[in-house]
Motif scaffolding. Structure first.
Motif, PDB file in Angstrom:
ATOM      1  N   GLU A 133       0.741  -1.335  -0.048  1.00 36.13           N
ATOM      2  CA  GLU A 133      -0.047   0.060  -0.003  1.00 36.13           C
ATOM      3  C   GLU A 133       0.876   1.439  -0.089  1.00 36.13           C
ATOM      4  O   GLU A 133       0.466   2.393  -0.267  1.00 36.13           O
ATOM      5  N   HIS A 136       1.137   3.595  -3.355  1.00 41.84           N
ATOM      6  CA  HIS A 136      -0.014   4.212  -3.628  1.00 41.84           C
ATOM      7  C   HIS A 136      -0.157   5.473  -2.845  1.00 41.84           C
ATOM      8  O   HIS A 136       0.044   5.680  -1.759  1.00 41.84           O
ATOM      9  N   SER A 138      -3.110   7.426  -3.914  1.00 35.23           N
ATOM     10  CA  SER A 138      -4.584   7.770  -3.925  1.00 35.23           C
ATOM     11  C   SER A 138      -5.741   7.096  -3.106  1.00 35.23           C
ATOM     12  O   SER A 138      -5.530   6.302  -2.414  1.00 35.23           O
ATOM     13  N   LEU A 140      -8.769   4.669  -2.617  1.00 31.83           N
ATOM     14  CA  LEU A 140      -8.873   3.603  -3.088  1.00 31.83           C
ATOM     15  C   LEU A 140     -10.038   3.370  -4.389  1.00 31.83           C
ATOM     16  O   LEU A 140      -9.954   2.631  -5.502  1.00 31.83           O
ATOM     17  N   ARG A 143      -8.507   3.386  -8.019  1.00 32.21           N
ATOM     18  CA  ARG A 143      -7.642   2.355  -8.300  1.00 32.21           C
ATOM     19  C   ARG A 143      -8.007   1.545  -9.385  1.00 32.21           C
ATOM     20  O   ARG A 143      -9.198   1.084  -9.565  1.00 32.21           O
ATOM     21  N   VAL A 145      -7.738  -2.333 -10.243  1.00 31.13           N
ATOM     22  CA  VAL A 145      -7.063  -3.651  -9.733  1.00 31.13           C
ATOM     23  C   VAL A 145      -7.520  -4.616 -10.572  1.00 31.13           C
ATOM     24  O   VAL A 145      -8.779  -4.733 -10.760  1.00 31.13           O
ATOM     25  N   TRP A 196      -5.291   0.354   3.575  1.00 33.14           N
ATOM     26  CA  TRP A 196      -5.059   1.600   3.257  1.00 33.14           C
ATOM     27  C   TRP A 196      -5.603   2.501   4.265  1.00 33.14           C
ATOM     28  O   TRP A 196      -4.872   3.644   4.411  1.00 33.14           O
ATOM     29  N   ILE A 388     -13.261  -2.546  -4.015  1.00 36.44           N
ATOM     30  CA  ILE A 388     -12.928  -1.611  -5.177  1.00 36.44           C
ATOM     31  C   ILE A 388     -14.309  -2.245  -6.253  1.00 36.44           C
ATOM     32  O   ILE A 388     -14.287  -3.302  -6.385  1.00 36.44           O
TER      33      ILE A 388
END
Length: 433
Positions: A133, A136, A138, A140, A143, A145, A196, A388
């Motif tokens: 994590e 990153h 940003s 979630l 994202r 993924v 996150w 996500i």
């Protein structure tokens, strides 16, 4: 008439309206209650200000700074807690602080029982756990993924066990933190989201506007060119075909209104009722607002119960960060996560005050209970693989309706705003074709 109807004036709905207006599109908001902000609101009790439950936002959250202008953001007069967490261990209170971000806390850190709350081995395994994590920066919701990776998402309990984060740091800090911020007492939250969340706490500081969290809603609600209809519950919504193109009909206070598109930005229970969705499982919490006759002499940090000696999940002296909440006094927010019995299983006032005093390391005998907020639907359960949204989950319903809200994002202020932006952008793409 505006082209887009937004149902709900919470953070998601207001963010959707701001995004539409920035793109030059017109919209109207219909809000069932008498004020904007949804669950993000404040009230005055005499000369003391309290929020609806213990609320904070993270200074790192990028969505808040994107949706507000620099002037609007600065007008909030953000008051921050220290980049540290205090936890009650079997050896006493321990302050866990980042010496790089908060060198001034080093003396206080060294004076507490931090050794009982962490070890170098614990820190090493925790760093390995959050490593994926750390790269990153940003939300979630932004994202991309791959499905194969998302299918590997497991509960935070299983993930921490597999990563060997099982020592005192897990017991005294990580598990209590997750309980405090996700209201999860069983470790069933998505590991993606938990990582996150932990990293955002490492990057930012928890904070409140000087005039309360309701000020954030007040500023967000100032949107030139947008009519916000308060006390206007939407009773029905459906797509209809006209002679030229599809439309959306809303029934508001018994009156039919027609729009090209609509965004549902409602809390989960109201969304399920209006749209016929399956109800999301929710977690509840109650907040006691306690008043001390004088200001407390302590650091503005969030305290958790790392040894489960109290019924509280967290406690914070709000006035240590923002004295304007209760001029000349101490205002303490004490949270208790609901168990299976819900509100019926909550402790009494005296037990909460005693527990809050223990977590803050002070005598609470002179305190009084100002008010209590019971919030049974405080946060949706974010189980593995639900973090996500992808593909069909982001398509317009019936080609006319977009959905927003924390149940479609991370259950944070950042997530609510991102979900509103995302819903608005879905419709903007259709309008600008």
């Amino acid at each position: 008439m505006a082209e887009v109807a937004i149902i709900g004036a919470g953070m998601a709905g207001l963010a959707a309206a701001r995004t539409l207006r920035k793109a030059g599109e017109s919209c109207e908001i219909f809000e069932a209650s008498g004020e904007v902000g949804g669950c993000v609101r404040s009230e005055n009790i005499g000369d003391i200000r309290v929020d609806r439950g213990f609320q904070v936002f993270n200074s790192w959250y990028p969505a808040v700074k994107e949706i507000l202008s620099p002037g609007e953001y600065s007008s909030l007069e953000i008051k921050s807690f220290k980049p540290a967490i205090r936890t009650l261990t079997s050896d006493g209170l321990a302050l866990i602080a980042d010496p790089i971000r908060a060198p001034h806390l080093i003396p206080a850190f060294l004076r507490t029982n931090f050794g009982s709350a962490l070890s170098l081995k614990d820190v090493y395994y925790l760093q390995r756990w959050v490593r994926s994590e750390l790269s990153h920066r940003s939300s979630l919701e932004l994202r991309t993924v791959k499905d194969a990776r998302l299918r590997k998402d497991i509960s935070v309990r299983e993930s921490l066990d597999q990563a060997r984060v099982t020592g005192s740091l897990r017991k005294n800090v990580i598990d209590p933190l997750l309980r405090a911020f996700t209201y999860d007492t069983d470790g069933e939250t998505s590991a993606f989201f938990a990582k996150w969340l932990i990293v955002t706490l490492l990057r930012g500081t928890l904070a409140v506007p000087e005039q309360g969290m309701g000020e954030l809603a007040h500023v967000m609600g100032k949107i030139p060119g947008v009519d916000i209809h308060l006390n206007s519950p939407v009773e029905d919504v459906r797509s209809v075909e006209s002679a030229t193109k599809g439309r959306v009909n809303l029934q508001v206070n018994g009156e039919k209104k027609t729009f090209d598109y609509a965004i549902s930005a409602l809390p989960p229970r109201e969304e399920a009722r209006l749209l016929g969705f399956r109800e999301r499982r929710m977690r509840g919490v109650s907040t006691w607002w306690l008043v001390a006759p004088e200001k407390l002499d302590g650091q503005p940090v969030i305290t958790v119960d790392g040894c489960a000696n109290t019924a509280l999940s967290s406690v914070a002296d709000i006035t240590s960060a923002s004295p304007t909440y209760a001029p000349g006094r101490g205002l303490i927010a004490a949270n208790v996560v609901h168990g299976p019995a819900g509100v019926e299983g909550l402790p009494g006032d005296s037990e909460v005050m005693t527990g809050a005093g223990k977590l803050l390391g002070v005598d609470a005998s002179g305190w009084e209970v100002l008010t209590r907020h019971d919030i049974p639907d405080a946060m949706p359960v974010l189980s593995p693989t639900m973090t996500i949204k992808r593909g069909k989950e982001l398509e317009l319903l019936g080609d006319r309706l977009a959905v927003a809200g924390v149940q479609h994002a991370t259950p944070t202020v950042d997530g609510a705003i991102r979900s509103g932006q995302r819903a608005a952008k879905q419709i903007i793409e259709q309008l600008q074709r």
